[in-house]
Design a protein around this motif. Sequence first.
Motif, mmCIF file in Angstrom:
data_model
loop_
_atom_site.group_PDB
_atom_site.id
_atom_site.type_symbol
_atom_site.label_atom_id
_atom_site.label_comp_id
_atom_site.label_asym_id
_atom_site.label_seq_id
_atom_site.Cartn_x
_atom_site.Cartn_y
_atom_site.Cartn_z
ATOM 1 N N GLU A 217 9.541 10.950 9.964
ATOM 2 C CA GLU A 217 9.577 12.343 10.380
ATOM 3 C C GLU A 217 8.287 12.467 11.658
ATOM 4 O OE1 GLU A 217 8.630 16.361 7.930
ATOM 5 O OE2 GLU A 217 8.148 14.143 7.206
ATOM 6 N N ARG A 218 9.035 13.471 12.953
ATOM 7 C CA ARG A 218 8.523 13.411 13.482
ATOM 8 C C ARG A 218 8.015 14.684 13.303
ATOM 9 N NH1 ARG A 218 13.060 10.554 15.653
ATOM 10 N NH2 ARG A 218 12.506 8.672 16.374
ATOM 11 N N PHE A 219 7.559 15.012 14.299
ATOM 12 C CA PHE A 219 6.378 16.557 14.656
ATOM 13 C C PHE A 219 6.306 16.735 15.659
ATOM 14 C CE2 PHE A 219 5.032 15.120 10.827
ATOM 15 C CZ PHE A 219 5.065 15.157 9.719
ATOM 16 N N LYS A 220 5.324 18.116 15.944
ATOM 17 C CA LYS A 220 5.519 18.328 17.867
ATOM 18 C C LYS A 220 4.463 17.849 18.245
ATOM 19 C CE LYS A 220 3.735 22.148 20.438
ATOM 20 N NZ LYS A 220 3.101 23.844 19.799
ATOM 21 N N ASP A 221 3.253 16.990 18.131
ATOM 22 C CA ASP A 221 3.237 15.881 18.226
ATOM 23 C C ASP A 221 2.401 14.873 17.853
ATOM 24 O OD1 ASP A 221 1.309 18.048 17.980
ATOM 25 O OD2 ASP A 221 0.554 18.776 19.842
ATOM 26 N N PHE A 222 2.616 14.863 16.764
ATOM 27 C CA PHE A 222 2.916 13.899 16.048
ATOM 28 C C PHE A 222 4.025 12.900 15.177
ATOM 29 C CE2 PHE A 222 -1.572 16.326 15.435
ATOM 30 C CZ PHE A 222 -2.474 15.365 15.939
ATOM 31 N N THR A 223 3.202 11.662 14.853
ATOM 32 C CA THR A 223 4.889 10.659 13.969
ATOM 33 C C THR A 223 4.396 10.286 13.037
ATOM 34 O OG1 THR A 223 5.603 10.452 16.536
ATOM 35 C CG2 THR A 223 6.900 9.070 14.081
ATOM 36 N N LEU A 297 0.659 16.367 6.124
ATOM 37 C CA LEU A 297 1.980 16.396 6.688
ATOM 38 C C LEU A 297 2.641 18.247 6.258
ATOM 39 C CD1 LEU A 297 3.229 13.324 4.766
ATOM 40 C CD2 LEU A 297 3.543 13.791 7.135
ATOM 41 N N ASP A 298 2.016 18.920 5.809
ATOM 42 C CA ASP A 298 2.465 20.505 5.338
ATOM 43 C C ASP A 298 2.366 20.855 6.589
ATOM 44 O OD1 ASP A 298 3.555 19.456 2.966
ATOM 45 O OD2 ASP A 298 1.596 20.695 1.990
ATOM 46 N N TRP A 299 0.470 20.673 6.985
ATOM 47 C CA TRP A 299 0.513 21.334 7.720
ATOM 48 C C TRP A 299 0.993 21.133 9.304
ATOM 49 C CZ3 TRP A 299 -2.663 19.189 12.270
ATOM 50 C CH2 TRP A 299 -3.102 20.182 12.994
ATOM 51 N N LEU A 300 1.283 19.734 9.715
ATOM 52 C CA LEU A 300 2.043 19.350 10.619
ATOM 53 C C LEU A 300 3.113 20.071 10.235
ATOM 54 C CD1 LEU A 300 1.154 15.428 11.227
ATOM 55 C CD2 LEU A 300 0.087 17.633 12.389
ATOM 56 N N ARG A 301 4.199 20.066 9.638
ATOM 57 C CA ARG A 301 5.268 20.796 9.646
ATOM 58 C C ARG A 301 5.138 22.184 9.543
ATOM 59 N NH1 ARG A 301 5.419 16.835 4.610
ATOM 60 N NH2 ARG A 301 6.378 15.557 4.919
#
Length: 304
Positions: A217-223, A297-301
């Motif tokens: 999964e990819r996020f704004k500035d993390f993977t 993970l929930d925070w990153l999403r």
Amino acid sequence: MEQVTYTINEEQHLERIDKVLSTLNESWSRSQVQQWIKDNQVSVNGQPIKGNYKGKTGDEIVINIPDPEPLDVLPEEMDLQYYYEDEDVLVVNKPRGMVVHPAPGHTTGTLVNGLMAHCKDLSGINGVMRPGIVHRIDKDTSGLLMVAKNDMAHESLVNQLVKKTVTRRYKAIVHGVIPHDKGTIDAPIGRDEKDRQSMTVTEKNSKEAVTHFQVLERFKDFTFVECQLETGRTHQIRVHMKYIGYPLAGDPKYGPRKTIELDGQALHAGILGFEHPRTKEYLQFEAPLPQEFEDVLDWLRKRS
């Protein structure tokens, strides 16, 4: 006293004997091998040798591993999660923040203390501080470990690690957005000469290290990635991901600090598979992510 024999192959011709022997068993450090050599517990073709001896193809090596000293590490009752157990092996889910085995001056609160309270029989190959321990994960890494309850099981599991047949898959959160979906990092790892407490990718006094990774999964500035170990070097995933420019989130040693709400690196040993030492049946286990990892993970999403 246990005796281990080994024959030098062509690829190891003219390599230092202490370096060669330290690669045979992940639990043998180079300093430990050097001590065995000093104590005349290592012979080549029937003769004692010095630590700087360079092996020749066909050399017959005999290592006499001293019997463990009387155990002075005390059992401690702990609420540990056991995923499997029989007369030979057990699989335990180590929580984050727990050290695997005692060290001089730190003999309480470790996984080994809890294992000793849970079962009386643990293999003695690794000595008094590491009974039953076949492989390790870092203090702030959570997840599954296989533990040997006798020496037969210990030797079998170590041989599987050496032959790279053990399945070890980790979940991790790394800094940056990895553009490709999967990859392999093949880069040798050794002690960092500038910081002896850290490991690094280097050609000097290094060991082969291979890590396969896949983006989940990819996020704004993390993977969010899954990493599969082909080898098991100290800090391997942490060092390799930093090497390709995507250090683990929360890693105080190899990455930016305090970037997520997690004390230590976001790394979980979620899947472990191996051949049972006695039955030869392949066993595989999976431990879910700890709640604090899921929370990150929930925070990153949400922020993405």
